[in-house]
Design an enzyme around this catalytic site. Structure first.
Site, mmCIF file in Angstrom:
data_model
loop_
_atom_site.group_PDB
_atom_site.id
_atom_site.type_symbol
_atom_site.label_atom_id
_atom_site.label_comp_id
_atom_site.label_asym_id
_atom_site.label_seq_id
_atom_site.Cartn_x
_atom_site.Cartn_y
_atom_site.Cartn_z
ATOM 1 C CD GLU A 184 -6.254 1.581 -4.663
ATOM 2 O OE1 GLU A 184 -5.339 1.082 -4.591
ATOM 3 O OE2 GLU A 184 -7.295 1.148 -5.370
ATOM 4 C CD GLU A 389 -5.225 -2.034 -1.005
ATOM 5 O OE1 GLU A 389 -4.997 -2.561 -2.340
ATOM 6 O OE2 GLU A 389 -5.838 -1.624 -0.792
#
Length: 486
Positions: A184, A389
């Site tokens: 991220e 995720e």
């Protein structure tokens, strides 16, 4: 309604769960580990959050100091954690390596053998039990000593990252075949433009340092990809990715052209800023135009974003073997009003000039996942994808298993449809393996785990949540069990 339909995933589908080093390991200064930027952040900020599960004899009942000093104590509970993964039935486990645990000074002149042996043992135990390790090199925990040099806003940190990656390939690459460089990167950049994420540089650099970070990360990722291809691929035969956070975007008013335009602009600002350089070496034009517009409006003469040179473009373009992405939810979007723009304190938000509203309907959450998949397929020329995720948090003191199961069932149904359409999705990982530190939110607000962790007990015991059986069946059969009638 009951259903007898079984959603079955391919035999070679990688399915399991994940975690990250800082969120679960603890042992923050154990065995010569150095401090990370998150250690420094929590030890400096001394954030206190409510603890609704505090015991009556707690000296500060109802409150909890947030840090990762102990976390889930996974650094000292390796055997138990691997046994829990085995019982859960996963064939894949994603985890990150703590850079300051293995290279406490930031580069390989000093190697912390105790930290290295922890990861060697973890990887070996996983492989012995037919669990594929998917390793993240950087999950937010930069050695704090490198932040003293400016961290990711200093382009020279890319050389440190390349040195660190070289060490990882040399040390673990014979056994690890799936790597992600950065988790991220958008959130990594955000830490350089606000005070709520480490390294908490502050809003004075918002809309300036974060663009520097994005550029540095993309170049560092490309350098590591090139290193692997030239030095390690022939022998190790692994694959490299970078992992993006993703969000579904929908117009607040579907009939509004302006709201509809905000959807594509939102994707450009949150995802395209990384994926377009990977495709052709440029930043999205809507992003560049928006920065120029803000600069003119705010009378900013400082150059805030630099495009890549032709030589840099050569390295960045196509520097991935698959695309890892994390997905949780969708948002409704609309343009800022003039008043909202004038009141906005963050320069980055002025650039986008978009208001994001929470999504309260599962239908948009599930549609958002498909929207993200379709966007990645279209904008990266049909890449191999990996959902690294996906999860929904539960609240403390409540059994929200039904909500959790329905969420994952909905997302996996959409994933199955994508596979049927020919989209190459190679894996799916539930976030998270166990309840863990959710960064500045602490330990008690957002419980994502399949296993519960008692953070009021110094031993951090784990127990199965009521949804455990659902996930165990999912992982061991690679199939969504049918919905049973009451």
């Amino acid at each position: 309604m009951a259903s007898k339909e079984v959603v079955k995933f391919p035999e070679d589908f990688l399915i399991g769960t994940g975690s990250s080093a800082y969120q679960i390991e603890g042992g923050w200064d154990q065995d010569d580990k150095s401090a990370s930027i998150w250690d420094h952040y929590f030890h400096t900020k001394k954030i206190v959050v409510s603890n609704p599960t505090a015991k009556d004899n707690d000296p500060v009942a109802g409150c909890s100091l947030v840090n990762g000093d102990v976390a889930c104590n996974s650094y000292n509970k390796l055997e138990e954690d691997v046994n829990n993964l085995i019982e859960l039935g996963v064939n894949t486990y994603r985890f990150s390596i703590s850079w300051p645990r293995v290279l406490p000074n930031g580069d390989d002149r000093v190697v912390n053998e105790a930290g290295v042996n922890y990861y060697k043992s973890l990887i070996e135990k996983l492989l012995e039990n037919n669990i594929t390790p998917l390793v993240t090199m950087y999950h937010f925990d930069l050695p704090n000593i490198l932040q003293d040099l400016g961290g990711w806003s200093n382009p020279n940190i890319g050389e440190y990252f390349k040195n660190y990656a070289d060490f990882l390939f040399k040390t673990f690459g014979s056994q690890v075949k799936l790597w992600t460089t950065f988790n991220e990167p958008r959130f990594v950049a955000m830490g350089y433009g606000n005070e709520i994420l480490a390294p908490s540089i502050g809003e004075i650099f918002n809309g300036i340092a974060d663009y520097m970070v994005i550029r540095t990360i993309l170049l560092a990722h490309a350098a590591v990809y090139k290193l692997y291809k030239t030095k390690y691929l022939a022998e190790q035969q692994g694959e490299i990715s970078i992992c993006f956070d993703t969000v579904g975007y929908f117009p607040l008013n579907p009939d509004s052209v302006e709201d509809q335009e905000c959807v594509s602009k939102s994707f450009d600002f949150s995802l395209g800023v990384f994926t377009q350089p990977l495709r052709n070496g440029t930043f999205p034009q809507s992003l560049l135009d928006a920065i120029a517009k803000t600069d003119e409006k705010e009378k900013i003469t400082l150059r805030r974003i630099y495009e890549f040179s032709e030589e840099e473009k050569k390295d960045i373009k196509g520097s991935y073997d698959f695309i890892a992405f994390n997905y949780y939810d969708a948002r409704k979007v609309r343009p800022m009003t003039e008043d909202e723009y004038n009141q906005e304190k963050y320069l980055l938000n002025k650039d986008s000039s978009i208001v994001l509203s929470p999504n309260t309907e599962n239908i948009y959450t599930f549609r958002g996942f498909t929207q993200v998949v379709d966007w990645l397929v279209e904008n990266l020329n049909k890449p191999k994808l990996f959902v690294t995720e996906n999860g929904i948090y539960e609240l403390p003191g409540k059994d929200e298993s039904e909500k959790k199961i329905n969420y994952h069932r909905g997302i996996l149904t959409e994933l199955s449809k994508a596979l049927d359409k020919g989209v190459d999705i190679r894996g799916y990982l539930v976030w998270s393996f166990m309840d863990s530190l959710e960064w500045s939110s602490g330990y008690f607000k957002k419980l994502f785990g399949i296993y519960k962790v008692d953070f009021n007990d110094s031993d951090r015991p784990r127990t199965k949540k009521p949804s455990f059986k659902f996930f165990q069946t999912l992982f061991s059969t690679k199939a969504l069990p049918p919905v049973e009638s009451n």
